[in-house]
Write a protein that holds these residues in place. Sequence first.
Motif, PDB file in Angstrom:
ATOM      1  N   MET A  81       0.840  -1.201   0.000  1.00  0.00           N
ATOM      2  CA  MET A  81       0.000   0.000   0.000  1.00  0.00           C
ATOM      3  C   MET A  81       0.875   1.251   0.000  1.00  0.00           C
ATOM      4  O   MET A  81       1.878   1.316   0.704  1.00  0.00           O
ATOM      5  N   ARG A  82       0.454   2.232  -0.784  1.00  0.00           N
ATOM      6  CA  ARG A  82       1.202   3.476  -0.862  1.00  0.00           C
ATOM      7  C   ARG A  82       1.203   4.185   0.496  1.00  0.00           C
ATOM      8  O   ARG A  82       0.161   4.307   1.133  1.00  0.00           O
ATOM      9  N   PRO A  83       2.354   4.685   0.951  1.00  0.00           N
ATOM     10  CA  PRO A  83       2.404   5.366   2.256  1.00  0.00           C
ATOM     11  C   PRO A  83       1.785   6.754   2.175  1.00  0.00           C
ATOM     12  O   PRO A  83       1.684   7.368   1.113  1.00  0.00           O
ATOM     13  N   TRP A  84       1.372   7.268   3.346  1.00  0.00           N
ATOM     14  CA  TRP A  84       0.861   8.627   3.432  1.00  0.00           C
ATOM     15  C   TRP A  84       2.004   9.614   3.267  1.00  0.00           C
ATOM     16  O   TRP A  84       3.088   9.430   3.818  1.00  0.00           O
ATOM     17  N   GLU A  85       1.737  10.708   2.550  1.00  0.00           N
ATOM     18  CA  GLU A  85       2.704  11.786   2.358  1.00  0.00           C
ATOM     19  C   GLU A  85       2.235  13.010   3.128  1.00  0.00           C
ATOM     20  O   GLU A  85       1.108  13.474   2.962  1.00  0.00           O
ATOM     21  N   LEU A  86       3.090  13.535   3.999  1.00  0.00           N
ATOM     22  CA  LEU A  86       2.772  14.749   4.746  1.00  0.00           C
ATOM     23  C   LEU A  86       2.926  15.950   3.824  1.00  0.00           C
ATOM     24  O   LEU A  86       4.016  16.214   3.317  1.00  0.00           O
ATOM     25  N   LEU A  87       1.837  16.698   3.614  1.00  0.00           N
ATOM     26  CA  LEU A  87       1.855  17.844   2.719  1.00  0.00           C
ATOM     27  C   LEU A  87       2.127  19.155   3.439  1.00  0.00           C
ATOM     28  O   LEU A  87       2.812  20.028   2.916  1.00  0.00           O
ATOM     29  N   ASP A  88       1.559  19.306   4.655  1.00  0.00           N
ATOM     30  CA  ASP A  88       1.705  20.578   5.358  1.00  0.00           C
ATOM     31  C   ASP A  88       1.260  20.410   6.804  1.00  0.00           C
ATOM     32  O   ASP A  88       0.539  19.461   7.147  1.00  0.00           O
ATOM     33  N   THR A  89       1.680  21.337   7.647  1.00  0.00           N
ATOM     34  CA  THR A  89       1.238  21.383   9.033  1.00  0.00           C
ATOM     35  C   THR A  89       0.751  22.793   9.344  1.00  0.00           C
ATOM     36  O   THR A  89       1.113  23.752   8.656  1.00  0.00           O
ATOM     37  N   ALA A  90      -0.084  22.902  10.376  1.00  0.00           N
ATOM     38  CA  ALA A  90      -0.613  24.210  10.774  1.00  0.00           C
ATOM     39  C   ALA A  90      -0.891  24.213  12.266  1.00  0.00           C
ATOM     40  O   ALA A  90      -1.375  23.218  12.823  1.00  0.00           O
ATOM     41  N   SER A  91      -0.598  25.329  12.913  1.00  0.00           N
ATOM     42  CA  SER A  91      -0.906  25.487  14.330  1.00  0.00           C
ATOM     43  C   SER A  91      -2.319  26.000  14.506  1.00  0.00           C
ATOM     44  O   SER A  91      -2.785  26.840  13.730  1.00  0.00           O
ATOM     45  N   VAL A  92      -3.006  25.502  15.528  1.00  0.00           N
ATOM     46  CA  VAL A  92      -4.341  25.981  15.860  1.00  0.00           C
ATOM     47  C   VAL A  92      -4.194  27.232  16.711  1.00  0.00           C
ATOM     48  O   VAL A  92      -3.554  27.196  17.762  1.00  0.00           O
ATOM     49  N   PRO A  93      -4.742  28.369  16.291  1.00  0.00           N
ATOM     50  CA  PRO A  93      -4.571  29.615  17.037  1.00  0.00           C
ATOM     51  C   PRO A  93      -5.018  29.499  18.488  1.00  0.00           C
ATOM     52  O   PRO A  93      -6.049  28.893  18.791  1.00  0.00           O
ATOM     53  N   GLY A  94      -4.206  30.055  19.378  1.00  0.00           N
ATOM     54  CA  GLY A  94      -4.581  30.154  20.774  1.00  0.00           C
ATOM     55  C   GLY A  94      -4.256  28.968  21.639  1.00  0.00           C
ATOM     56  O   GLY A  94      -4.405  29.031  22.850  1.00  0.00           O
ATOM     57  N   GLU A  95      -3.781  27.871  21.033  1.00  0.00           N
ATOM     58  CA  GLU A  95      -3.520  26.713  21.897  1.00  0.00           C
ATOM     59  C   GLU A  95      -2.268  25.941  21.525  1.00  0.00           C
ATOM     60  O   GLU A  95      -1.776  25.139  22.312  1.00  0.00           O
ATOM     61  N   GLY A  96      -1.735  26.118  20.332  1.00  0.00           N
ATOM     62  CA  GLY A  96      -0.473  25.500  19.980  1.00  0.00           C
ATOM     63  C   GLY A  96      -0.554  24.079  19.473  1.00  0.00           C
ATOM     64  O   GLY A  96       0.481  23.503  19.106  1.00  0.00           O
TER      65      GLY A  96
ATOM     66  N   ARG B 111      -2.220  18.325  10.710  1.00  0.00           N
ATOM     67  CA  ARG B 111      -1.335  17.815   9.673  1.00  0.00           C
ATOM     68  C   ARG B 111      -2.174  17.344   8.485  1.00  0.00           C
ATOM     69  O   ARG B 111      -3.135  16.591   8.659  1.00  0.00           O
ATOM     70  N   LEU B 112      -1.792  17.779   7.309  1.00  0.00           N
ATOM     71  CA  LEU B 112      -2.487  17.400   6.080  1.00  0.00           C
ATOM     72  C   LEU B 112      -1.669  16.342   5.348  1.00  0.00           C
ATOM     73  O   LEU B 112      -0.491  16.564   5.043  1.00  0.00           O
ATOM     74  N   TYR B 113      -2.317  15.201   5.059  1.00  0.00           N
ATOM     75  CA  TYR B 113      -1.658  14.086   4.384  1.00  0.00           C
ATOM     76  C   TYR B 113      -2.358  13.780   3.060  1.00  0.00           C
ATOM     77  O   TYR B 113      -3.551  14.047   2.885  1.00  0.00           O
ATOM     78  N   ARG B 114      -1.598  13.149   2.152  1.00  0.00           N
ATOM     79  CA  ARG B 114      -2.163  12.640   0.896  1.00  0.00           C
ATOM     80  C   ARG B 114      -1.623  11.244   0.623  1.00  0.00           C
ATOM     81  O   ARG B 114      -0.455  10.946   0.873  1.00  0.00           O
ATOM     82  N   ARG B 115      -2.511  10.380   0.132  1.00  0.00           N
ATOM     83  CA  ARG B 115      -2.121   9.043  -0.335  1.00  0.00           C
ATOM     84  C   ARG B 115      -2.875   8.798  -1.640  1.00  0.00           C
ATOM     85  O   ARG B 115      -4.068   8.513  -1.629  1.00  0.00           O
TER      86      ARG B 115
ATOM     87  N   ILE C 230      -6.809  14.889   7.280  1.00  0.00           N
ATOM     88  CA  ILE C 230      -6.333  15.899   8.219  1.00  0.00           C
ATOM     89  C   ILE C 230      -6.374  15.281   9.614  1.00  0.00           C
ATOM     90  O   ILE C 230      -7.414  14.766  10.033  1.00  0.00           O
ATOM     91  N   LYS C 231      -5.259  15.350  10.326  1.00  0.00           N
ATOM     92  CA  LYS C 231      -5.150  14.741  11.642  1.00  0.00           C
ATOM     93  C   LYS C 231      -4.705  15.754  12.679  1.00  0.00           C
ATOM     94  O   LYS C 231      -4.020  16.731  12.372  1.00  0.00           O
ATOM     95  N   SER C 232      -5.108  15.500  13.917  1.00  0.00           N
ATOM     96  CA  SER C 232      -4.597  16.210  15.077  1.00  0.00           C
ATOM     97  C   SER C 232      -4.083  15.149  16.039  1.00  0.00           C
ATOM     98  O   SER C 232      -4.863  14.348  16.547  1.00  0.00           O
TER      99      SER C 232
ATOM    100  N   VAL D  20      -6.209  26.107   7.016  1.00  0.00           N
ATOM    101  CA  VAL D  20      -7.263  25.252   6.447  1.00  0.00           C
ATOM    102  C   VAL D  20      -7.936  25.970   5.281  1.00  0.00           C
ATOM    103  O   VAL D  20      -8.265  25.362   4.256  1.00  0.00           O
ATOM    104  N   VAL D  21      -8.133  27.273   5.416  1.00  0.00           N
ATOM    105  CA  VAL D  21      -8.674  28.055   4.303  1.00  0.00           C
ATOM    106  C   VAL D  21      -7.702  28.023   3.131  1.00  0.00           C
ATOM    107  O   VAL D  21      -8.101  27.801   1.980  1.00  0.00           O
ATOM    108  N   ALA D  22      -6.419  28.210   3.411  1.00  0.00           N
ATOM    109  CA  ALA D  22      -5.407  28.187   2.348  1.00  0.00           C
ATOM    110  C   ALA D  22      -5.356  26.828   1.669  1.00  0.00           C
ATOM    111  O   ALA D  22      -5.244  26.744   0.432  1.00  0.00           O
ATOM    112  N   TRP D  23      -5.444  25.742   2.455  1.00  0.00           N
ATOM    113  CA  TRP D  23      -5.449  24.403   1.856  1.00  0.00           C
ATOM    114  C   TRP D  23      -6.628  24.224   0.912  1.00  0.00           C
ATOM    115  O   TRP D  23      -6.505  23.617  -0.147  1.00  0.00           O
ATOM    116  N   ASN D  24      -7.796  24.758   1.305  1.00  0.00           N
ATOM    117  CA  ASN D  24      -8.982  24.619   0.464  1.00  0.00           C
ATOM    118  C   ASN D  24      -8.880  25.430  -0.831  1.00  0.00           C
ATOM    119  O   ASN D  24      -9.612  25.168  -1.788  1.00  0.00           O
TER     120      ASN D  24
END
Length: 226
Positions: free
Chosen positions: A1-16, A20-24, A30-32, A98-102
Amino acid sequence: MRPWELLDTASVPGEGSELRLYRRGDEYSIKSGLVELMNSRVHGSEDALAELACRQLVDHKQSKVLIGGLGMGFTLAAALQNLGAEAELEVAELVPAVVAWNRTLLAEVAGKPLNDKRVSVHEGDVGQLIRSQSSHYDAILLDVDNGPEGLTRKENDALYSPAGLKAAMRALRPGSLLGVWSISPDRGFSERLKRAGFAVEEHRARARGRHGGGRHMIWLGKKGQA
């Protein structure tokens, strides 16, 4: 099976915490932490949230709809399909990335709904936006975190608290709807909706739509005419 590729990460404002956005292949996730928040192949219940609510609106053509949580754009895309050309849809998304990813990496996943002229984006807390309005929306659709029992951001609990539901009631026009998505049922939340003055409908929707998958929960709370 093809592995997941990490495309980008983003911090959630106010909490740190980090998203993580992945593609396969043609699948996106999208995971937290270890929790998968959304997957591009599992959006049947998000579609159902918008469809069930928008079909009940008296004026589909000029309705004003607020969507809390952009995700991968599926709830927004389904709402656009069920509303008229003069409708106004506002999307509140806390995480700017998340807006930028969309607009970029995820643009094709839900059919570029952010490009629709009926859509505006508010980058910020949907709760603050709700509290700032009075008798403004025909529908508020909340697809935030994993529902009333949030897993990723404790501040999201306020949306589903008695005070949060009263704020939603104030922001809605008479006869309008509050729609809430949840990964699982919650009898206590149904009772909170009723105590806040909503007439409540409960629906179960498949995660993969016609293709099955787990059953997620959708509440529709209707505000009275008077």
